[in-house]
Design a protein around this motif. Structure first.
Motif, PDB file in Angstrom:
ATOM      1  N   CYS A  17     -44.952  47.724   3.173  1.00  0.00           N
ATOM      2  CA  CYS A  17     -45.629  46.578   2.801  1.00  0.00           C
ATOM      3  C   CYS A  17     -45.842  45.723   1.519  1.00  0.00           C
ATOM      4  O   CYS A  17     -45.329  46.181   0.441  1.00  0.00           O
ATOM      5  CB  CYS A  17     -46.936  47.796   2.123  1.00  0.00           C
ATOM      6  SG  CYS A  17     -48.412  46.417   1.387  1.00  0.00           S
ATOM      7  N   LYS A  18     -45.386  44.118   2.365  1.00  0.00           N
ATOM      8  CA  LYS A  18     -45.421  43.535   1.402  1.00  0.00           C
ATOM      9  C   LYS A  18     -45.840  42.951   0.177  1.00  0.00           C
ATOM     10  O   LYS A  18     -45.827  42.845  -0.915  1.00  0.00           O
ATOM     11  CB  LYS A  18     -45.352  41.732   1.924  1.00  0.00           C
ATOM     12  CG  LYS A  18     -44.238  42.321   3.025  1.00  0.00           C
ATOM     13  CD  LYS A  18     -44.079  41.166   4.377  1.00  0.00           C
ATOM     14  CE  LYS A  18     -42.557  40.940   4.800  1.00  0.00           C
ATOM     15  NZ  LYS A  18     -42.597  42.814   5.755  1.00  0.00           N
ATOM     16  N   LEU A  19     -47.653  43.511   0.588  1.00  0.00           N
ATOM     17  CA  LEU A  19     -48.631  43.261  -0.847  1.00  0.00           C
ATOM     18  C   LEU A  19     -47.220  44.339  -1.365  1.00  0.00           C
ATOM     19  O   LEU A  19     -48.099  44.272  -3.293  1.00  0.00           O
ATOM     20  CB  LEU A  19     -50.091  43.544  -0.006  1.00  0.00           C
ATOM     21  CG  LEU A  19     -50.741  43.118  -1.423  1.00  0.00           C
ATOM     22  CD1 LEU A  19     -50.769  42.205  -1.881  1.00  0.00           C
ATOM     23  CD2 LEU A  19     -51.930  43.957  -0.760  1.00  0.00           C
ATOM     24  N   LYS A  20     -47.831  45.330  -1.454  1.00  0.00           N
ATOM     25  CA  LYS A  20     -47.369  46.541  -1.878  1.00  0.00           C
ATOM     26  C   LYS A  20     -46.394  46.229  -3.543  1.00  0.00           C
ATOM     27  O   LYS A  20     -45.746  46.193  -3.983  1.00  0.00           O
ATOM     28  CB  LYS A  20     -46.935  48.246  -1.862  1.00  0.00           C
ATOM     29  CG  LYS A  20     -47.021  49.302  -2.506  1.00  0.00           C
ATOM     30  CD  LYS A  20     -46.077  50.107  -1.840  1.00  0.00           C
ATOM     31  CE  LYS A  20     -46.022  51.769  -2.986  1.00  0.00           C
ATOM     32  NZ  LYS A  20     -45.668  53.073  -2.298  1.00  0.00           N
ATOM     33  N   ARG A  22     -45.579  43.319  -3.904  1.00  0.00           N
ATOM     34  CA  ARG A  22     -45.647  41.974  -4.771  1.00  0.00           C
ATOM     35  C   ARG A  22     -46.466  42.622  -6.059  1.00  0.00           C
ATOM     36  O   ARG A  22     -46.333  42.469  -7.377  1.00  0.00           O
ATOM     37  CB  ARG A  22     -46.953  41.342  -4.292  1.00  0.00           C
ATOM     38  CG  ARG A  22     -47.066  39.924  -4.917  1.00  0.00           C
ATOM     39  CD  ARG A  22     -48.380  39.067  -4.398  1.00  0.00           C
ATOM     40  NE  ARG A  22     -49.020  38.549  -5.469  1.00  0.00           N
ATOM     41  CZ  ARG A  22     -48.528  37.032  -5.921  1.00  0.00           C
ATOM     42  NH1 ARG A  22     -47.298  36.513  -5.137  1.00  0.00           N
ATOM     43  NH2 ARG A  22     -48.961  36.662  -6.671  1.00  0.00           N
ATOM     44  N   TYR A  23     -47.531  44.017  -6.147  1.00  0.00           N
ATOM     45  CA  TYR A  23     -47.985  44.601  -6.949  1.00  0.00           C
ATOM     46  C   TYR A  23     -46.920  45.150  -7.707  1.00  0.00           C
ATOM     47  O   TYR A  23     -47.132  45.072  -9.019  1.00  0.00           O
ATOM     48  CB  TYR A  23     -49.096  45.473  -6.239  1.00  0.00           C
ATOM     49  CG  TYR A  23     -50.357  44.777  -5.536  1.00  0.00           C
ATOM     50  CD1 TYR A  23     -50.648  43.539  -5.873  1.00  0.00           C
ATOM     51  CD2 TYR A  23     -51.215  45.627  -5.032  1.00  0.00           C
ATOM     52  CE1 TYR A  23     -51.814  42.902  -5.351  1.00  0.00           C
ATOM     53  CE2 TYR A  23     -52.226  44.823  -4.400  1.00  0.00           C
ATOM     54  CZ  TYR A  23     -53.020  43.432  -4.335  1.00  0.00           C
ATOM     55  OH  TYR A  23     -54.023  43.152  -3.979  1.00  0.00           O
ATOM     56  N   ASP A  27     -46.078  41.515 -10.049  1.00  0.00           N
ATOM     57  CA  ASP A  27     -47.433  41.448 -10.547  1.00  0.00           C
ATOM     58  C   ASP A  27     -46.907  42.164 -11.654  1.00  0.00           C
ATOM     59  O   ASP A  27     -47.296  42.806 -12.942  1.00  0.00           O
ATOM     60  CB  ASP A  27     -48.129  41.284  -9.975  1.00  0.00           C
ATOM     61  CG  ASP A  27     -48.691  40.211  -9.372  1.00  0.00           C
ATOM     62  OD1 ASP A  27     -48.501  39.184  -9.180  1.00  0.00           O
ATOM     63  OD2 ASP A  27     -49.159  40.662  -7.769  1.00  0.00           O
TER      64      ASP A  27
END
Length: 210
Positions: A17-20, A22-23, A27
């Motif tokens: 999961c690319k969003l995971k 990033r988080y 971030d």
């Protein structure tokens, strides 16, 4: 994001999961783990015993280490019955090796310009014939088959690291998962093409992240 170093866990997160990714790594948001913490703590506990007891030949010594470290890990009492079998199975494993070897080896290797991979290898044993055995301890319920190990990116990274660190040919390195709960040992050998393709894939992923 410009990164220089990648680990197998970071790469797994990115591919899942690319969003995971990033988080977690960009971030740096606080992560709340709702997974099976009992299993994670038990796994870490057994790994620590095996790390400190790699050269042990007596059950009493392993038992002492188990009692000493148990206060640092939290898992349900349902796991207690698994401890002694793990210790006894580990002793049998130790008895089959010609030497103690190296435990918890950290590596940080350059695989391309400004790109390195890092990680920790549970155990490395050098055989009498000059070959090497790379072992990853696994305490989970599910055991991987040989077919699955041929696709395992973590083991491929370990084999590459041993190849570079010890200047040993890839065809003289055996990689294995050891499951101490069931005393199961699953091992494979990778071809040079498999390892080179893996490294290329890691480099490609780093550029995707960048």
């Amino acid at each position: 994001m410009f990164i220089n170093t990648i680990s197998n866990s970071k790469r797994d997160t990115f591919n899942q999961c690319k969003l995971k990714y990033r988080y977690k790594y960009v971030d740096r948001l606080k992560e709340y783990d709702i997974s099976n913490t009992d299993a994670l703590h038990f796994g870490s506990y057994i790994h620590k015993i095996f790390e400190d007891g790699a050269g042990t030949r007596e059950l009493s010594e392993l038992t002492r280490l188990a009692e000493e470290h148990k206060v640092n890990y939290k898992f349900s009492s349902s796991y207690n019955s698994k401890i002694e079998p793990c210790l006894k199975n580990f002793l049998r494993l130790n008895a089959s090796f010609p030497e103690v070897g190296t435990s918890e080896l950290h590596f940080d290797l350059e695989i391309a310009e400004n790109i390195t991979i890092n990680g920790y290898i549970d155990r490395i044993i050098e055989g009498k014939d000059g070959g090497y055995l790379v072992i990853d301890y696994k305490t989970g319920k599910r055991q991987k088959s040989k077919v699955e190990l041929y696709q395992d990116p973590q083991l491929k990274g370990y084999v590459y690291a041993v190849h570079k660190l010890h200047n040993v040919p890839l065809n003289k390195i055996t990689a294995a998962h050891y499951y101490p709960v069931t005393d199961t040992f699953v091992n494979v050998k990778y071809t040079a093409n498999q390892i080179h393709a893996h490294i290329k894939s890691v480099i490609d992923d780093v550029w995707k992240i960048r």
